[in-house]
Write a protein that holds these residues in place. Sequence first.
Motif, short mmCIF file in Angstrom:
data_model
loop_
_atom_site.label_atom_id
_atom_site.label_comp_id
_atom_site.label_asym_id
_atom_site.label_seq_id
_atom_site.Cartn_x
_atom_site.Cartn_y
_atom_site.Cartn_z
N PHE A 122 22.87 -16.47 -3.06
CA PHE A 122 24.06 -15.68 -2.70
C PHE A 122 24.65 -14.99 -3.94
O PHE A 122 25.03 -13.83 -3.89
CB PHE A 122 25.11 -16.59 -2.07
CG PHE A 122 24.98 -16.70 -0.57
CD1 PHE A 122 23.84 -16.27 0.08
CD2 PHE A 122 26.00 -17.25 0.19
CE1 PHE A 122 23.72 -16.36 1.45
CE2 PHE A 122 25.88 -17.35 1.56
CZ PHE A 122 24.74 -16.91 2.20
N ALA A 126 22.69 -11.68 -2.83
CA ALA A 126 23.56 -11.14 -1.77
C ALA A 126 24.82 -10.49 -2.33
O ALA A 126 25.21 -9.40 -1.89
CB ALA A 126 23.92 -12.26 -0.79
N SER A 208 21.55 -13.83 3.67
CA SER A 208 21.90 -12.76 2.74
C SER A 208 22.14 -11.45 3.46
O SER A 208 22.98 -10.63 3.03
CB SER A 208 20.78 -12.59 1.70
OG SER A 208 20.60 -13.78 0.96
N GLN A 211 25.69 -11.92 4.51
CA GLN A 211 26.62 -12.09 3.38
C GLN A 211 26.81 -10.79 2.61
O GLN A 211 27.92 -10.51 2.12
CB GLN A 211 26.09 -13.18 2.46
CG GLN A 211 27.00 -13.52 1.28
CD GLN A 211 28.26 -14.25 1.71
OE1 GLN A 211 28.39 -14.65 2.86
NE2 GLN A 211 29.18 -14.41 0.79
N ALA A 212 25.77 -9.97 2.50
CA ALA A 212 25.90 -8.70 1.77
C ALA A 212 26.93 -7.79 2.43
O ALA A 212 27.72 -7.13 1.74
CB ALA A 212 24.54 -8.01 1.68
N THR A 264 31.84 -16.97 -1.61
CA THR A 264 30.41 -17.21 -1.74
C THR A 264 30.10 -18.70 -1.84
O THR A 264 29.17 -19.19 -1.19
CB THR A 264 29.87 -16.49 -2.99
OG1 THR A 264 30.12 -15.08 -2.86
CG2 THR A 264 28.39 -16.73 -3.16
N SER A 268 28.15 -20.84 1.13
CA SER A 268 26.90 -21.54 0.82
C SER A 268 26.98 -23.02 1.15
O SER A 268 25.97 -23.65 1.48
CB SER A 268 26.54 -21.35 -0.66
OG SER A 268 27.52 -21.95 -1.49
#
Length: 337
Positions: A122, A126, A208, A211-212, A264, A268
Amino acid sequence: MATLTKTAPTPAAGRTARRRRRGTSALLTGRDRVVATVMVAVPLLLAAAFVWLPALASVGLSFTKWTGVGPIKLTSCADLPSLPGLPQPGCLFGVQNYHQAVTVYPDFWPAVEHNAIWLGVFICFATPLGMLFAVIIDRGIAGSRLYQSILFLPVMLSLALIGIIWELVYAPNYGLVNSVIGRTGNDNLIDWLGDPHLNLWALLVEASWRQAGYVMVLYLAGLKAVDPSLREAAVMDGATGWQTFWRVVFPAMRPINIVVLVVTVIESLRAFDLVYITSHGNPLHGLELLSVSVTQNIVGETQRIGFGSTLGVILLLISLVPICTFLFQAFRREEHR
């Protein structure tokens, strides 16, 4: 030469001020006070009932041995596994679940390792990808609204739905990935989600992807809040676009950077849905995570609620580190203002 004199308030002015205060308080009727009390009390009660009380109960249960049925008993030294030929180690009454979690439970350290890998991907992949998307869209390229909507779409979908979509992508016989690379034959199939050497990395691609888009929205908000005069001054000093971003814009987004880092870390650590959908609720080698271990011990076949609560408390303590760091930074900024 004229002099300024401070005149004392007249009795009439004092009576007028008192009438205004009485008039303001009179606007709040008894019904208004009841409504205001309910609007404050209901969210507090809901937060206490569904967040704080379960959290405190989990902390208490983490020191017990309970299967969900029967009496709740504190763990004792007898609950520790003894090694042949060695004396029973000394222990503190009630903390045996924590001792077993870090020494005996086979999935604990693999879960910690996989959560660390999840966090590393991440942070290294990401988050920079989301920041890149935000910088490109902030430049006002043609179709930026469309690109922003497309990149943000995974954030709007539930993680369970994302897991189902990517199951179709990774399917061995008819999946998109195997079809593109030509590995659809029975003799050369790639089981992306069943192979313990590949399934974690396949899930990280899914995570990802979502998350991006999340990070992109956060950084877009930060870029909009940067003072345009800072960029203009940097350009007048001869700075390139790269130098302007890293030496002027990026440091100015420090509050957003802290928020992104905290988000983040939390994302995670709380990763659960994708793994649970992929494994169909069953433990899979290579996909051990702390959140999954908590669920498997509490609602799984073993029904070790006390031990599952212990893993949940450990996960809570790890999560509190970035949260407390963020709150410390936020309060310190407020004090310096």
